[in-house]
Design a protein around this motif. Sequence first.
Motif, short mmCIF file in Angstrom:
data_model
loop_
_atom_site.label_atom_id
_atom_site.label_comp_id
_atom_site.label_asym_id
_atom_site.label_seq_id
_atom_site.Cartn_x
_atom_site.Cartn_y
_atom_site.Cartn_z
N LEU A 26 0.83 -1.20 0.00
CA LEU A 26 0.00 0.00 0.00
C LEU A 26 0.87 1.26 0.00
O LEU A 26 0.57 2.22 -0.71
N ASP A 27 1.95 1.25 0.78
CA ASP A 27 2.87 2.39 0.82
C ASP A 27 3.51 2.63 -0.54
O ASP A 27 3.85 3.77 -0.88
N ALA A 28 3.68 1.56 -1.32
CA ALA A 28 4.28 1.67 -2.65
C ALA A 28 3.23 2.00 -3.72
O ALA A 28 3.55 2.08 -4.90
N GLY A 29 1.97 2.17 -3.30
CA GLY A 29 0.91 2.50 -4.25
C GLY A 29 0.38 1.30 -5.01
O GLY A 29 -0.27 1.45 -6.04
N LEU A 30 0.64 0.11 -4.50
CA LEU A 30 0.20 -1.12 -5.16
C LEU A 30 -1.00 -1.71 -4.44
O LEU A 30 -1.24 -1.43 -3.26
N THR A 31 -1.74 -2.54 -5.14
CA THR A 31 -2.91 -3.20 -4.56
C THR A 31 -2.52 -4.62 -4.16
O THR A 31 -2.18 -5.43 -5.02
N PRO A 32 -2.57 -4.93 -2.87
CA PRO A 32 -2.20 -6.27 -2.42
C PRO A 32 -3.26 -7.32 -2.77
O PRO A 32 -4.42 -6.98 -2.97
N ALA A 33 -2.82 -8.56 -2.81
CA ALA A 33 -3.75 -9.67 -3.00
C ALA A 33 -4.64 -9.78 -1.77
O ALA A 33 -4.22 -9.51 -0.65
N ALA A 34 -5.87 -10.18 -1.99
CA ALA A 34 -6.83 -10.34 -0.90
C ALA A 34 -6.83 -11.79 -0.44
O ALA A 34 -7.52 -12.63 -1.00
N PHE A 35 -6.02 -12.09 0.57
CA PHE A 35 -6.00 -13.42 1.16
C PHE A 35 -7.06 -13.43 2.25
O PHE A 35 -6.87 -12.89 3.34
#
Length: 63
Positions: free
Chosen positions: A25-34
């Motif tokens: 999130l800090d890198a502006g990316l969307t994490p996978a939803a585990f």
Amino acid sequence: MHKCQDREPSEHEVDAYQRAVEHLLDAGLTPAAFLPEMRALWRRGGADQRIAVRVAEQRELAR
């Protein structure tokens, strides 16, 4: 037959997921939803719950 998701994630796994999500999130990316890890974060409440909500919103899981 063994399935990896037959058990709840360990505290270590949830902690690792939480740190990875914050980093992405800090890198502006969307994490996978585990989902099992997100549920565990939700149950923890507070900042961890807010992280689970952010992932759900970004992945359009919360409606």
